[in-house]
Design an enzyme around this catalytic site. Structure first.
Site, PDB file in Angstrom:
ATOM      1  N   ILE B 157     -21.931  72.071  20.395  1.00 49.44           N
ATOM      2  CA  ILE B 157     -23.123  72.905  20.308  1.00 49.44           C
ATOM      3  C   ILE B 157     -24.367  72.030  20.114  1.00 49.44           C
ATOM      4  CG2 ILE B 157     -24.212  74.878  19.134  1.00 49.44           C
ATOM      5  CD1 ILE B 157     -21.413  75.369  20.588  1.00 49.44           C
ATOM      6  N   HIS B 338     -32.224  46.058  37.419  1.00 50.23           N
ATOM      7  CA  HIS B 338     -32.574  45.322  36.202  1.00 50.23           C
ATOM      8  C   HIS B 338     -31.633  44.144  35.921  1.00 50.23           C
ATOM      9  CE1 HIS B 338     -35.203  48.699  35.318  1.00 50.23           C
ATOM     10  NE2 HIS B 338     -35.651  48.080  34.261  1.00 50.23           N
ATOM     11  N   GLY B 339     -30.492  44.102  36.628  1.00 48.71           N
ATOM     12  CA  GLY B 339     -29.548  43.006  36.408  1.00 48.71           C
ATOM     13  C   GLY B 339     -29.080  42.971  34.965  1.00 48.71           C
ATOM     14  N   GLY B 340     -28.838  41.772  34.452  1.00 49.09           N
ATOM     15  CA  GLY B 340     -28.301  41.600  33.098  1.00 49.09           C
ATOM     16  C   GLY B 340     -29.186  42.230  32.030  1.00 49.09           C
ATOM     17  N   GLU B 363     -23.123  72.614  30.545  1.00 52.29           N
ATOM     18  CA  GLU B 363     -23.573  73.844  31.210  1.00 52.29           C
ATOM     19  C   GLU B 363     -22.919  73.983  32.592  1.00 52.29           C
ATOM     20  OE1 GLU B 363     -27.488  75.292  30.533  1.00 52.29           O
ATOM     21  OE2 GLU B 363     -27.747  74.076  28.736  1.00 52.29           O
ATOM     22  N   GLU B 367     -17.997  70.114  39.218  1.00 48.88           N
ATOM     23  CA  GLU B 367     -16.916  70.829  39.899  1.00 48.88           C
ATOM     24  C   GLU B 367     -17.121  72.338  39.772  1.00 48.88           C
ATOM     25  OE1 GLU B 367     -16.525  68.239  37.736  1.00 48.88           O
ATOM     26  OE2 GLU B 367     -16.127  66.788  39.323  1.00 48.88           O
TER      27      GLU B 367
END
Lengths: 254, 379
Positions: B157, B338-340, B363, B367
């Site tokens: 919740i 951003h790479g590493g 919500e 699927e």
């Protein structure tokens, strides 16, 4: 108390790019907004109104699309807006003449507020010129304002010193961005702003004829900033030593 | 056909954008790290009317349409997905069913509290063994005199530990199947109301998510929302609107991933030039921007359909499905750009990466959204 705030619609200068071939700023497609320091003036006007009561009119000289920006100021708490539609080549003397004519047309005005300068051209001329044309006292570079029923007391930042001054109304006050933090309007204020009036006045009608600009802008170009691009690659202590030496040589450090 | 926000909607978006930049962005990483609920931010948002966006003006709200609501949730989520989901749940899952199904007395009592932010709203449908399969719900409510006696527990919740007004679903007639479900307006002060475990989560860590436990909880008869047996209908129609909110949250996260990617790609230099000059990076950014634009238009389409009073299950499911998958794609590419550095907490994209995943789950999972879309097409 009748308060007038002069607010300018400007392009968002943070978004301006300079065309690398012509060196001219590319202005098309850039968002417009109310000049930041003019928003501080609106905020201060609202605080004055909250303390001593009255009505706030926002005046702007520019294109008709400024109405949408003026609505933001009405949402903040101004009561009405006037857009004075004027040619794009209107320079400071023309704008000051138009604003003075508009202030007179509004009738009894006690305080005229504006930003110390606009964020696009930053000349700082408008406030003093307007006070001159209106022949009223001016208190520029105000960092603190205390409004009373019959007079106003301000603190002014004059660079190397600060001054505390007082003036009866009517008076023109230009504010700095340090004076306050402009409020954000609530959703309800935004909704109710649509019922507040925005009038449109034509420049020629207001001035009683065409106004001739005294200054003509021939060209605007970005100023190239050359960088030295020096990289210090020795060990840290040696690099710091060299950097400090270079900065001293350049006169940055004394 | 108009595909542009009205001037008023733009003003609202700009106001929320400025608020989010000034008040939400500076603290978002810290709240995430400490799993701290954004209580102070919510107080500021309440003052601006952002907790009563869709609540009618006579109950102290702003009475805005769903399109304006969508822009608000996107802009908030762009800076903090946790604050985004709290706002979405508060407005669309707690306030909306009261607006739509509440009696005059219920509206007068509860909507002003939600609009002013004096109580935060939550929605309690999910149980340990009943997620999207609402019919498997075990929580019961039995009418005894002037009260329903409620027993059972709810899980996952949003705002659970902080909520003051919760829309709770329970079985009032076991034999009637989904027609035996009912909805209730529950206050956290009711006797027998208990907050259970608070979950430690991968993302949206500042939105506290918990169990709620009801032990012989006494719910006044007057707090039945709609009629007995309306619960299933109320849950489904409420979730349709909620999905628009989550779709907006996903678009906000995706937009933030794009914002971060553009700014990083321009300043990060490799092989003597900004990485933004490399086609591999350009294509990722172009794909990201295109998908975000498409997702946003699907969201506006669903919001617009809701405002016209149309049946929106399919529109909302499509918007939520596409926007959440767009968000996931966007954060994967953004982190790659951003790479590493992107893998560290020094960079915002690390938080976006963790926050995006939940939009494909809550919500209704992707699927379930596909099931909803397919059933509306195939019958």
């Amino acid at each position: 108390m009748n308060i007038v705030v002069c607010a300018k619609q400007v392009v968002d200068v943070s978004e301006i790019k300079v065309d690398p071939s012509t060196k001219r700023p590319v202005l098309s497609g850039i968002a417009k907004k109310i000049s930041d320091i003019d928003k501080n003036a609106v905020e201060e006007a609202i605080r004055m109104k909250e303390k001593v009561g009255g009505k706030i009119t926002v005046l702007t000289v520019g294109s008709a699309d400024a109405k949408e920006r003026v609505k933001e100021l009405l949402a903040m708490g101004a009561d009405e807006g006037v857009v004075i539609v004027a040619p794009v080549d209107s320079e400071y003397s023309v704008v000051a003449t138009l604003l003075a004519a508009a202030v007179k047309k509004l009738g009894q005005v006690d305080a005229v507020l504006c930003g110390e300068a606009s964020i696009d051209l930053f000349s700082g001329q408008l406030g003093p010129r307007l006070a001159g044309v209106l022949d009223i006292p001016q208190l520029t570079y105000t960092t603190k304002l205390t409004a009373e029923k019959d007079h106003v007391t301000v603190e002014r930042n004059l660079g190397d010193h600060a001054a505390t001054m007082t003036s009866p109304y009517p008076v023109l006050i230009s504010v700095t961005k340090e004076i306050n933090t402009p409020r954000l309007p609530s959703l309800m204020q935004i909704l109710s702003s649509s019922s507040k009036p925005i009038r449109e006045w034509k420049a020629e009608e207001l001035a009683g004829g065409p106004l001739t600009p005294k200054i003509k802008t021939l060209d605007i170009k970005g100023v190239p900033m050359s960088r030295k691009n020096i990289v210090y690659q020795d060990d840290l202590d040696a690099s710091i030593h060299k950097l400090v030496g270079e900065l001293a040589k350049e006169g940055v450090l004394r | 056909m108009q595909l542009e926000l009205t001037e008023q909607q733009k003003m609202i978006r700009n106001m929320v954008r400025e608020f989010a930049e000034k008040e939400i962005a500076p603290i978002a990483a810290e709240l995430d790290k400490k799993e701290e609920y954004p209580t102070k931010t919510l107080e500021k948002m309440a003052a601006l009317g952002l907790l009563g966006i869709i609540i009618p003006t006579e109950y102290g709200g702003a009475g805005l349409d769903t399109v304006a609501y969508a822009t608000v949730i996107e802009e908030i989520s762009r800076k903090c997905a946790s604050t985004g989901v709290i706002t979405s749940v508060h407005n669309s899952l707690a306030a909306w069913p009261i607006i739509k199904y509440g009696t005059d007395a219920q509206k007068k009592k509860y909507l002003p509290l939600l609009a002013k932010g004096e109580r935060i709203g939550a929605f309690a449908g999910t149980e340990p063994n009943a997620g999207s399969d609402l019919a498997a719900m075990k929580t019961t409510a039995e009418l005894k005199g002037n009260h329903y006696i409620m027993n059972g527990s709810k899980t996952f919740i949003t705002s659970g530990p902080k909520a003051g007004i919760v829309i709770v679903f329970a079985v009032t007639n076991k034999a009637a199947g989904t027609k035996g479900l009912s909805a209730f307006i529950v206050e956290n002060t009711f006797k027998g109301y208990k907050v259970g475990s608070i979950f430690e989560k991968l993302g949206i860590r500042a939105s506290q998510t918990s169990e709620l436990i009801f032990e012989n909880m006494e719910v006044p008869k007057d707090n039945l929302l709609g009629k007995e047996g309306d619960g299933f209908k109320i849950a489904l129609s409420t979730l349709d609107g909620g999905r628009i909110g989550i779709a907006c949250q996903a678009v906000g996260i995706a937009q933030a991933a794009l914002d971060e990617s553009i700014s990083y790609a321009k300043q990060r230099e490799q092989f003597g030039q900004p990485i933004a000059k490399f086609q591999a990076i350009q294509w990722m950014i172009a794909n990201m921007a295109t998908r975000i634009e498409a997702a946003r238009l699907l969201v506006y389409n669903a919001a617009y359909a809701k405002d016209k009073g149309e049946r929106i299950s399919k529109h909302a499911a499509m918007a939520k499905l596409f926007a959440s998958e767009t968000a996931m794609d966007a954060v994967i590419d953004a982190l790659q750009i951003h790479g590493g550095y992107g893998y560290t907490k020094e960079y915002t994209v690390e938080r976006l990466f963790r926050d995006a995943k939940i939009t494909e789950i809550y919500e209704g999972t992707s699927e379930v959204q596909r099931m909803v879309i397919a059933s509306s097409l195939l019958g």
